[in-house]
Design a protein around this motif. Structure first.
Motif, PDB file in Angstrom:
ATOM      1  N   ARG A 213      56.417  43.882  31.814  1.00  0.00           N
ATOM      2  CA  ARG A 213      56.559  43.721  33.267  1.00  0.00           C
ATOM      3  C   ARG A 213      56.673  45.053  34.013  1.00  0.00           C
ATOM      4  O   ARG A 213      56.084  45.197  35.081  1.00  0.00           O
ATOM      5  CB  ARG A 213      57.753  42.833  33.587  1.00  0.00           C
ATOM      6  N   PRO A 214      57.418  46.084  33.504  1.00  0.00           N
ATOM      7  CA  PRO A 214      57.429  47.359  34.234  1.00  0.00           C
ATOM      8  C   PRO A 214      56.045  47.964  34.412  1.00  0.00           C
ATOM      9  O   PRO A 214      55.741  48.523  35.472  1.00  0.00           O
ATOM     10  CB  PRO A 214      58.330  48.246  33.361  1.00  0.00           C
ATOM     11  N   LEU A 215      55.183  47.843  33.400  1.00  0.00           N
ATOM     12  CA  LEU A 215      53.828  48.365  33.528  1.00  0.00           C
ATOM     13  C   LEU A 215      53.056  47.608  34.604  1.00  0.00           C
ATOM     14  O   LEU A 215      52.377  48.222  35.448  1.00  0.00           O
ATOM     15  CB  LEU A 215      53.105  48.251  32.178  1.00  0.00           C
ATOM     16  N   VAL A 216      53.160  46.289  34.602  1.00  0.00           N
ATOM     17  CA  VAL A 216      52.449  45.489  35.603  1.00  0.00           C
ATOM     18  C   VAL A 216      52.989  45.782  36.996  1.00  0.00           C
ATOM     19  O   VAL A 216      52.223  45.915  37.965  1.00  0.00           O
ATOM     20  CB  VAL A 216      52.570  43.992  35.260  1.00  0.00           C
ATOM     21  N   ASP A 217      54.318  45.906  37.112  1.00  0.00           N
ATOM     22  CA  ASP A 217      54.905  46.204  38.422  1.00  0.00           C
ATOM     23  C   ASP A 217      54.435  47.553  38.950  1.00  0.00           C
ATOM     24  O   ASP A 217      54.154  47.702  40.142  1.00  0.00           O
ATOM     25  CB  ASP A 217      56.438  46.187  38.328  1.00  0.00           C
ATOM     26  N   GLU A 218      54.337  48.543  38.065  1.00  0.00           N
ATOM     27  CA  GLU A 218      53.868  49.864  38.504  1.00  0.00           C
ATOM     28  C   GLU A 218      52.405  49.821  38.933  1.00  0.00           C
ATOM     29  O   GLU A 218      52.008  50.453  39.917  1.00  0.00           O
ATOM     30  CB  GLU A 218      54.063  50.884  37.385  1.00  0.00           C
ATOM     31  N   LEU A 219      51.586  49.063  38.189  1.00  0.00           N
ATOM     32  CA  LEU A 219      50.178  48.940  38.576  1.00  0.00           C
ATOM     33  C   LEU A 219      50.054  48.248  39.930  1.00  0.00           C
ATOM     34  O   LEU A 219      49.278  48.682  40.797  1.00  0.00           O
ATOM     35  CB  LEU A 219      49.413  48.161  37.502  1.00  0.00           C
ATOM     36  N   ASN A 220      50.819  47.177  40.113  1.00  0.00           N
ATOM     37  CA  ASN A 220      50.784  46.492  41.412  1.00  0.00           C
ATOM     38  C   ASN A 220      51.313  47.379  42.528  1.00  0.00           C
ATOM     39  O   ASN A 220      50.809  47.343  43.661  1.00  0.00           O
ATOM     40  CB  ASN A 220      51.607  45.201  41.336  1.00  0.00           C
ATOM     41  N   ARG A 221      52.324  48.185  42.214  1.00  0.00           N
ATOM     42  CA  ARG A 221      52.847  49.112  43.229  1.00  0.00           C
ATOM     43  C   ARG A 221      51.775  50.118  43.655  1.00  0.00           C
ATOM     44  O   ARG A 221      51.601  50.404  44.845  1.00  0.00           O
ATOM     45  CB  ARG A 221      54.060  49.855  42.677  1.00  0.00           C
ATOM     46  N   LEU A 222      51.046  50.644  42.666  1.00  0.00           N
ATOM     47  CA  LEU A 222      49.991  51.602  42.997  1.00  0.00           C
ATOM     48  C   LEU A 222      48.856  50.931  43.775  1.00  0.00           C
ATOM     49  O   LEU A 222      48.257  51.544  44.672  1.00  0.00           O
ATOM     50  CB  LEU A 222      49.446  52.229  41.711  1.00  0.00           C
ATOM     51  N   LEU A 223      48.586  49.665  43.441  1.00  0.00           N
ATOM     52  CA  LEU A 223      47.552  48.946  44.191  1.00  0.00           C
ATOM     53  C   LEU A 223      47.953  48.795  45.652  1.00  0.00           C
ATOM     54  O   LEU A 223      47.136  48.996  46.564  1.00  0.00           O
ATOM     55  CB  LEU A 223      47.315  47.568  43.562  1.00  0.00           C
ATOM     56  N   VAL A 224      49.216  48.428  45.880  1.00  0.00           N
ATOM     57  CA  VAL A 224      49.692  48.293  47.259  1.00  0.00           C
ATOM     58  C   VAL A 224      49.673  49.645  47.962  1.00  0.00           C
ATOM     59  O   VAL A 224      49.291  49.753  49.127  1.00  0.00           O
ATOM     60  CB  VAL A 224      51.106  47.682  47.272  1.00  0.00           C
ATOM     61  N   LEU A 225      50.069  50.682  47.237  1.00  0.00           N
ATOM     62  CA  LEU A 225      50.080  52.023  47.819  1.00  0.00           C
ATOM     63  C   LEU A 225      48.675  52.445  48.246  1.00  0.00           C
ATOM     64  O   LEU A 225      48.463  52.940  49.362  1.00  0.00           O
ATOM     65  CB  LEU A 225      50.653  53.010  46.801  1.00  0.00           C
ATOM     66  N   LEU A 226      47.703  52.229  47.355  1.00  0.00           N
ATOM     67  CA  LEU A 226      46.331  52.591  47.694  1.00  0.00           C
ATOM     68  C   LEU A 226      45.786  51.727  48.827  1.00  0.00           C
ATOM     69  O   LEU A 226      45.033  52.207  49.692  1.00  0.00           O
ATOM     70  CB  LEU A 226      45.438  52.453  46.451  1.00  0.00           C
ATOM     71  N   ASP A 227      46.182  50.443  48.833  1.00  0.00           N
ATOM     72  CA  ASP A 227      45.732  49.569  49.912  1.00  0.00           C
ATOM     73  C   ASP A 227      46.307  50.016  51.256  1.00  0.00           C
ATOM     74  O   ASP A 227      45.609  50.042  52.273  1.00  0.00           O
ATOM     75  CB  ASP A 227      46.143  48.132  49.609  1.00  0.00           C
ATOM     76  N   THR A 333      64.884  66.797  45.391  1.00  0.00           N
ATOM     77  CA  THR A 333      63.644  66.062  45.162  1.00  0.00           C
ATOM     78  C   THR A 333      63.786  64.650  45.703  1.00  0.00           C
ATOM     79  O   THR A 333      64.889  64.146  45.931  1.00  0.00           O
ATOM     80  CB  THR A 333      63.295  66.001  43.663  1.00  0.00           C
ATOM     81  N   PHE A 334      62.607  63.993  45.859  1.00  0.00           N
ATOM     82  CA  PHE A 334      62.603  62.602  46.300  1.00  0.00           C
ATOM     83  C   PHE A 334      61.411  61.905  45.657  1.00  0.00           C
ATOM     84  O   PHE A 334      60.274  62.407  45.731  1.00  0.00           O
ATOM     85  CB  PHE A 334      62.502  62.521  47.827  1.00  0.00           C
ATOM     86  N   PRO A 335      61.619  60.770  44.992  1.00  0.00           N
ATOM     87  CA  PRO A 335      60.513  60.076  44.325  1.00  0.00           C
ATOM     88  C   PRO A 335      59.685  59.254  45.303  1.00  0.00           C
ATOM     89  O   PRO A 335      60.060  58.141  45.683  1.00  0.00           O
ATOM     90  CB  PRO A 335      61.222  59.176  43.300  1.00  0.00           C
ATOM     91  N   CYS A 336      58.576  59.804  45.742  1.00  0.00           N
ATOM     92  CA  CYS A 336      57.681  59.076  46.639  1.00  0.00           C
ATOM     93  C   CYS A 336      56.286  59.664  46.479  1.00  0.00           C
ATOM     94  O   CYS A 336      56.076  60.614  45.713  1.00  0.00           O
ATOM     95  CB  CYS A 336      58.148  59.179  48.101  1.00  0.00           C
ATOM     96  N   ASP A 337      55.341  59.099  47.190  1.00  0.00           N
ATOM     97  CA  ASP A 337      53.983  59.614  47.151  1.00  0.00           C
ATOM     98  C   ASP A 337      53.914  60.924  47.944  1.00  0.00           C
ATOM     99  O   ASP A 337      54.345  61.009  49.098  1.00  0.00           O
ATOM    100  CB  ASP A 337      53.014  58.589  47.747  1.00  0.00           C
ATOM    101  N   ARG A 338      53.382  61.953  47.315  1.00  0.00           N
ATOM    102  CA  ARG A 338      53.341  63.277  47.948  1.00  0.00           C
ATOM    103  C   ARG A 338      52.510  63.253  49.215  1.00  0.00           C
ATOM    104  O   ARG A 338      52.895  63.840  50.243  1.00  0.00           O
ATOM    105  CB  ARG A 338      52.768  64.286  46.949  1.00  0.00           C
ATOM    106  N   ASP A 339      51.357  62.600  49.196  1.00  0.00           N
ATOM    107  CA  ASP A 339      50.497  62.563  50.379  1.00  0.00           C
ATOM    108  C   ASP A 339      51.200  61.903  51.555  1.00  0.00           C
ATOM    109  O   ASP A 339      51.102  62.358  52.696  1.00  0.00           O
ATOM    110  CB  ASP A 339      49.196  61.819  50.065  1.00  0.00           C
ATOM    111  N   ASP A 340      51.944  60.811  51.249  1.00  0.00           N
ATOM    112  CA  ASP A 340      52.651  60.120  52.333  1.00  0.00           C
ATOM    113  C   ASP A 340      53.706  61.018  52.972  1.00  0.00           C
ATOM    114  O   ASP A 340      53.818  61.099  54.201  1.00  0.00           O
ATOM    115  CB  ASP A 340      53.312  58.853  51.793  1.00  0.00           C
ATOM    116  N   LEU A 341      54.485  61.695  52.114  1.00  0.00           N
ATOM    117  CA  LEU A 341      55.547  62.537  52.658  1.00  0.00           C
ATOM    118  C   LEU A 341      54.971  63.711  53.441  1.00  0.00           C
ATOM    119  O   LEU A 341      55.484  64.078  54.505  1.00  0.00           O
ATOM    120  CB  LEU A 341      56.441  63.032  51.522  1.00  0.00           C
ATOM    121  N   LEU A 342      53.887  64.315  52.939  1.00  0.00           N
ATOM    122  CA  LEU A 342      53.297  65.442  53.656  1.00  0.00           C
ATOM    123  C   LEU A 342      52.647  64.993  54.959  1.00  0.00           C
ATOM    124  O   LEU A 342      52.695  65.714  55.961  1.00  0.00           O
ATOM    125  CB  LEU A 342      52.271  66.140  52.765  1.00  0.00           C
ATOM    126  N   GLU A 343      52.045  63.811  54.976  1.00  0.00           N
ATOM    127  CA  GLU A 343      51.466  63.324  56.218  1.00  0.00           C
ATOM    128  C   GLU A 343      52.560  63.019  57.244  1.00  0.00           C
ATOM    129  O   GLU A 343      52.414  63.294  58.439  1.00  0.00           O
ATOM    130  CB  GLU A 343      50.622  62.079  55.952  1.00  0.00           C
TER     131      GLU A 343
END
Length: 455
Positions: A213-227, A333-343
């Motif tokens: 489930r952690p692997l699936v959750d991470e994949l779904n998280r990345l899908l939402v992030l890219l969307d 540090t902060f765990p987030c998407d680098r592009d989002d934080l820089l934008e």
């Protein structure tokens, strides 16, 4: 070896082989000791029987009562032998025939157990002891052929090994089936990936075992992030197209008219519209340079990324020499998407850069609960009654400044995506606008709140 099934099978084969070898070794040793103790117990009984039958004559010569001697001691090479050594003579069993049986050193305080070679290649288990009978020292030993017992033990071990091999094969087949059943969720994920690529499903199903489930959750998280990133890119393109539409319409109208004189207002309008289109294009290119590149989902080192961002903004705004105050805890540090934080930071700092008179200040703090970013400038600020208008897409308070009113709207989208909060008010320290962003720390299962459903 990359196959999980092959790794598990190899590990199981190795473990079972070692266990089987250990079981054979321990079993063989235990059976041998058990058989040896059994035979030795019987020989001690024979030793006591011979001791009871032993007598000495007046000359000190030993004698055995014939009726007390068991039949196997009379049968030639039967494997049952005895030898009695005394100072007055030596007695040997008739079963030895003409063979001499050498005795190992014997003691008086305990029974000696020893393997010796016998006639016709027999392996004899010898039990002996030194006694004192009628004042005479007597060294007495009896033997029994251990060859048949050892062969029986070997047969049992061979049968045990064959049974163990059959069990090993059965366990391997069972393990193969269990591994296939255990890896079935991974196979289901593999089959769903092409469906995901074709758009048949929006996300991977989450009805999987806890280990997957952690692997699936991470994949779904990345899908939402890219969307969500794609949605923001579509909004940005739509906004740019909307902003360019008016200048292009004016240019089209001017193109349908006869060429005006060189110093007329027509040429001036033409140059103005071209300049507006160029400014809009430069604006988007500047945003792309600010965001830069990076892998999604990384832990962002704030101090380093902000320093690079400030350097980029200094190159973009070469005509403005401002003092930038950075108040960032070291190694935060902060765990987030680098592009989002820089934008997010790029839009807020770019906005402050344009409106500041001399100073831009960035304050960051990281706690166990959230990341707090505060950007302030010493510009004219914004009237309180117009503060909420800044959040609207395309809204511009001062039309004399460059831009098309999208920066804070984009910031609001990113903040909403991470489940955070954006606060706009007048800076108490510098007097200009203060934008404060609070982003919650991601949980162990999800790094942000999913606010945009996948289309």
């Amino acid at each position: 070896m990359t196959s999980l099934q092959a790794r598990l099978s190899a590990g199981l084969i190795l473990a079972l082989t070692l266990l089987m070898a250990l079981a054979v070794a321990l079993g063989g040793y235990s059976l041998r000791q058990l058989a040896e103790d059994f035979v030795a117990g019987r020989l001690e009984h024979d030793l006591e029987t011979l001791l009871a039958a032993l007598t000495f004559d007046a000359a000190g010569h030993p004698h055995l009562a014939a009726d007390r001697i068991n039949a196997p001691f009379r049968q030639p090479y039967s494997g049952h032998y005895y030898r009695i050594e005394t100072p007055g003579g030596v007695l040997s069993s008739r079963s030895l025939w003409d063979t001499e049986l050498s005795l190992p050193p014997l003691v008086t305080d305990h029974v000696t157990r020893h393997f010796v070679a016998g006639p016709q290649g027999q392996q004899l288990l010898l039990v002996g002891r030194v006694f004192r009978v009628q004042g005479h020292p007597v060294a007495m030993a009896v033997t029994e052929d251990f060859t048949s017992v050892r062969q029986g033990i070997y047969r049992i071990l061979i049968e045990f090994i064959l049974v163990a091999l059959l069990l090993l094969v059965a366990l391997l087949l069972f393990q193969r089936q269990m591994v296939r059943r255990g890896l079935a969720p991974l196979e289901q994920i593999r089959r769903n990936l092409p469906r995901l690529a074709c758009g048949e499903i929006a996300q991977l199903p989450t009805d999987v075992p806890d280990e997957v489930r952690p692997l699936v959750d991470e994949l779904n998280r990345l899908l939402v992030l890219l969307d969500q990133r794609q949605q923001r890119a579509r909004h940005a393109l739509g906004n740019l197209a909307h902003a360019v539409k008016t200048p292009l319409t004016v240019l089209a109208q001017l193109a349908e008219q006869p060429l005006p004189p060189e110093d007329s207002a027509g040429w001036q309008a033409l140059r103005q519209q071209i300049q507006q289109i160029r400014a809009l294009t430069e604006r988007e290119l500047k945003r792309a340079r600010i965001a830069g590149g990076g892998a999604p989902g990384q832990r962002v080192l704030l101090e380093r990324e902000v320093a690079d961002l400030i350097e980029t903004l200094r190159r973009i705004h070469r005509d403005r020499c401002l003092r930038v105050e950075l108040r960032i805890p070291p190694a935060s540090t902060f765990p987030c998407d680098r592009d989002d934080l820089l934008e997010l930071l790029g839009n807020l700092l770019d906005n402050a850069w344009q409106w500041a008179a001399t100073t831009v200040r960035l304050t960051a703090s990281v706690t166990e609960r959230e990341l707090c970013l505060r950007i302030e400038d010493d510009g004219a600020g914004c009237p309180p009654e117009q503060m909420e208008l800044l959040r609207l897409r395309g809204a511009r308070i001062d039309e004399s400044r460059a831009g098309h009113g999208l920066g804070l709207a984009i910031v609001g989208d990113i903040v909403q995506q991470y489940g955070g909060a954006l606060r706009l008010e007048r800076s108490a320290a510098l007097g200009g606008l203060m934008a404060e962003v609070a982003l919650p720390q991601p949980t162990t299962t999800r790094q942000f709140e999913i606010s945009t459903p996948r289309s």
